[in-house]
Design an enzyme around this catalytic site. Structure first.
Site, mmCIF file in Angstrom:
data_model
loop_
_atom_site.group_PDB
_atom_site.id
_atom_site.type_symbol
_atom_site.label_atom_id
_atom_site.label_comp_id
_atom_site.label_asym_id
_atom_site.label_seq_id
_atom_site.Cartn_x
_atom_site.Cartn_y
_atom_site.Cartn_z
ATOM 1 N N LYS A 3 9.029 -17.388 -9.765
ATOM 2 C CA LYS A 3 8.119 -16.826 -10.310
ATOM 3 C C LYS A 3 6.956 -17.452 -11.590
ATOM 4 C CE LYS A 3 9.157 -12.869 -13.618
ATOM 5 N NZ LYS A 3 9.758 -12.660 -14.501
ATOM 6 N N LYS A 52 -14.631 0.879 14.680
ATOM 7 C CA LYS A 52 -13.316 0.664 15.062
ATOM 8 C C LYS A 52 -12.550 0.925 16.186
ATOM 9 C CE LYS A 52 -11.007 0.884 10.828
ATOM 10 N NZ LYS A 52 -10.422 0.991 10.048
ATOM 11 N N ILE A 97 -3.272 -7.550 14.141
ATOM 12 C CA ILE A 97 -2.547 -6.655 15.538
ATOM 13 C C ILE A 97 -2.536 -6.218 16.608
ATOM 14 C CG2 ILE A 97 0.264 -6.900 16.098
ATOM 15 C CD1 ILE A 97 0.259 -6.600 12.666
ATOM 16 N N ASN A 148 0.673 -1.091 -0.248
ATOM 17 C CA ASN A 148 0.118 -0.062 0.193
ATOM 18 C C ASN A 148 0.592 1.794 0.393
ATOM 19 O OD1 ASN A 148 0.749 1.172 2.940
ATOM 20 N ND2 ASN A 148 -0.503 -0.942 3.123
HETATM 21 N N1 CTP Z 1 -4.009 -3.456 11.911
HETATM 22 C C1 CTP Z 1 -3.284 -3.440 12.957
HETATM 23 N N2 CTP Z 1 -3.087 -5.104 11.911
HETATM 24 C C2 CTP Z 1 -4.201 -5.366 11.160
HETATM 25 C C3 CTP Z 1 -4.872 -3.833 10.284
HETATM 26 C C4 CTP Z 1 -5.055 -3.181 11.006
HETATM 27 O O1 CTP Z 1 -2.944 -3.958 13.515
HETATM 28 N N3 CTP Z 1 -4.153 -6.886 10.281
HETATM 29 C C5 CTP Z 1 -4.211 -1.792 13.197
HETATM 30 C C6 CTP Z 1 -3.916 -0.252 11.647
HETATM 31 O O2 CTP Z 1 -1.649 -0.654 12.166
HETATM 32 C C7 CTP Z 1 -4.705 0.414 12.547
HETATM 33 C C8 CTP Z 1 -5.808 0.104 13.009
HETATM 34 O O3 CTP Z 1 -5.105 -1.476 12.674
HETATM 35 O O4 CTP Z 1 -3.873 0.758 13.889
HETATM 36 C C9 CTP Z 1 -7.260 0.396 11.953
HETATM 37 O O5 CTP Z 1 -6.386 -0.188 10.605
HETATM 38 P P1 CTP Z 1 -7.302 -0.010 9.387
HETATM 39 O O6 CTP Z 1 -6.064 -0.358 7.931
HETATM 40 O O7 CTP Z 1 -7.788 1.663 9.321
HETATM 41 O O8 CTP Z 1 -8.443 -0.842 9.526
HETATM 42 P P2 CTP Z 1 -8.651 -2.171 9.475
HETATM 43 O O9 CTP Z 1 -8.061 -2.836 10.273
HETATM 44 O O10 CTP Z 1 -8.472 -2.338 8.172
HETATM 45 O O11 CTP Z 1 -10.266 -2.020 8.933
HETATM 46 P P3 CTP Z 1 -11.463 -1.858 7.781
HETATM 47 O O12 CTP Z 1 -11.187 -2.602 6.842
HETATM 48 O O13 CTP Z 1 -12.311 -1.959 8.090
HETATM 49 O O14 CTP Z 1 -10.567 -0.185 7.356
#
Ligand code: CTP
Length: 397
Positions: free
Chosen positions: A286, A337, A306, A208
């Site tokens: 690959k 969230k 996490i 990303n």
């Molecule tokens: N996060 C994490 N582990 C994941 C996904 C997210 O620790 N597998 C943590 C990110 O570091 C952040 C928070 O969760 O602090 C929210 O991340 P975000 O990408 O906004 O949310 P998502 O869990 O991906 O939720 P959604 O897909 O509904 O937006």
């Protein structure tokens, strides 16, 4: 400046060792106490008697005997200090530190200490530039070792370039900086940062746009308030901060494992943009086009969350902070969230492309706590970091 502070000064065997005698004098003049340790090689350059006389302390030598152990064991010696300083840090000492060797008093103390370590490298320019030394330097920095110098200039061996030990007044400045007390002194804060890379095959991955800038700025701000920072970072585009322990990872799974290794902590901030899915059927070699024009079918599996995992873990830090990157209905999504993930605070931000926040240098955040939502004005990521670090310090006070 250093009143009440105790420095364990390891003097390595280099021509710059004579400057370390002046360093002892300067630390004492600044109000600090110095306990000198001489390596066997250092004794070729300065005498234990001169170090002891200037420090007005007993000098510990490589050739230590059992009486010393009875008086003060090496573990205790390494921990009674507020800071361990290695000056001059020779190529040999740096290599030992980077590889965890503990075959003499100095290297054993460096392995046993629970305090921060500051090194002042000194060596011939070619030795400094040697890939082995540069590799060791990178390892030491990633371990959170602080580095003062070296300076550039003419060397005792007649060559010119970087490798001269910094002057004692500059090392003193670095010591004062390292010992500066802040509201987070004695606290351990974990920060996740950057994107994760989820492999498709050995050469391709899903990622990303996160640059790691916000997580990095936050780690620096926490460090500057005196915290011991563990920085778990995916492959970010901005360099990792200095003076923190860096855990480089690639995938979400690796990130969770590194976070678990770094715990326990007083607070944890999850600033990483973790990939929600990994490719379940990633190829081990690959992927090739088969000529039919058909695209490969990737199967996805959900990555561990996490933040949510740690928020519910036994070793849960007292304060758990998450970020919420949203492109619409920021407040609503972020509030949900916070509840879903079980964290104390959510730092919500709008990452819709028009804001330029993802990968940019500014951030506009809303802090969501149990008391409600607080809208912060748009500001630089450094300013957001400083404000958030100060709030964390308040919460842990
Ligand atoms: N996060 C994490 N582990 C994941 C996904 C997210 O620790 N597998 C943590 C990110 O570091 C952040 C928070 O969760 O602090 C929210 O991340 P975000 O990408 O906004 O949310 P998502 O869990 O991906 O939720 P959604 O897909 O509904 O937006």
């Amino acid at each position: 400046m250093l009143a009440g502070k105790r420095v364990l000064l390891i003097i390595g065997g280099g021509i710059a060792a004579f400057k370390s005698l002046d360093l002892i004098r300067q630390i004492r003049r600044a109000g600090g106490t110095v306990v000198p340790v001489l390596t066997r090689a250092a004794e070729e350059f300065v005498t234990p008697l001169s170090a002891s006389a200037l420090a007005a302390e007993k000098v510990y030598r490589d050739l230590f005997d059992l009486t010393d152990e009875a008086e003060m064991g090496h573990i205790e010696l390494s921990r009674a200090a507020d800071l361990v300083v290695v000056a001059p840090a020779t190529a040999d000492l740096m290599a030992k530190m980077a590889h965890g060797l503990a075959n003499d008093l100095a290297s054993t103390l460096l392995m046993a200490t629970d305090k921060r370590v500051l090194i002042a490298p000194a060596m011939n320019v070619r030795m400094w530039d040697h890939p082995a030394t540069q590799r060791n330097l990178a390892v030491l920095k990633a371990d959170g070792v602080l580095v003062a110098g070296p300076d550039e200039g003419e060397m005792a061996c007649g060559e010119f370039g970087p490798g001269r030990m910094s002057e004692p007044d500059r090392i003193l400045g670095a010591i004062a900086e390292a010992l500066r007390d802040g509201p987070l002194t004695g606290r351990h804060v974990l920060v996740t940062s950057g994107p994760t890379h989820e492999p498709i095959d050995p050469v391709r991955y899903i990622a990303n746009r996160s640059s790691g800038a916000q997580g990095t700025a936050l780690a620096e701000a926490l460090r500057d308030l005196g915290a011991k920072v563990s920085f778990v970072t995916g492959p970010a585009t901005v360099p990792a901060p200095q003076g923190v322990s860096v855990y480089p990872v690639e995938t979400a799974k690796d990130m969770l494992a590194a976070v678990r290794r770094a715990l326990p902590a007083d607070a944890a901030v999850f600033a990483a943009a973790v990939a929600d899915w990994r490719v379940e059927n990633a190829a081990t070699s690959k992927m090739k086009k088969d000529g039919s024009g058909a695209a490969p079918a990737l199967e996805f599996a959900e990555n561990p969350d996490i933040l949510a995992t740690i928020a519910k873990a036994k070793k849960r830090p007292r304060l758990v902070v998450g970020f919420a990157a949203e492109t619409n209905d920021v407040l609503e999504h972020a509030t949900a969230k916070r509840a879903r993930k079980g964290c104390d605070w959510i730092v919500a931000n709008d990452v819709s492309p028009a804001t330029g926040i993802m990968g940019g240098s500014e951030n506009a955040v809303t802090l969501i706590t149990e008391d409600g939502a607080e809208v912060w004005p748009r500001m630089g990521k450094d300013a957001v970091a400083a404000k958030l670090a100060a709030r964390i310090a308040e919460a842990l006070a």
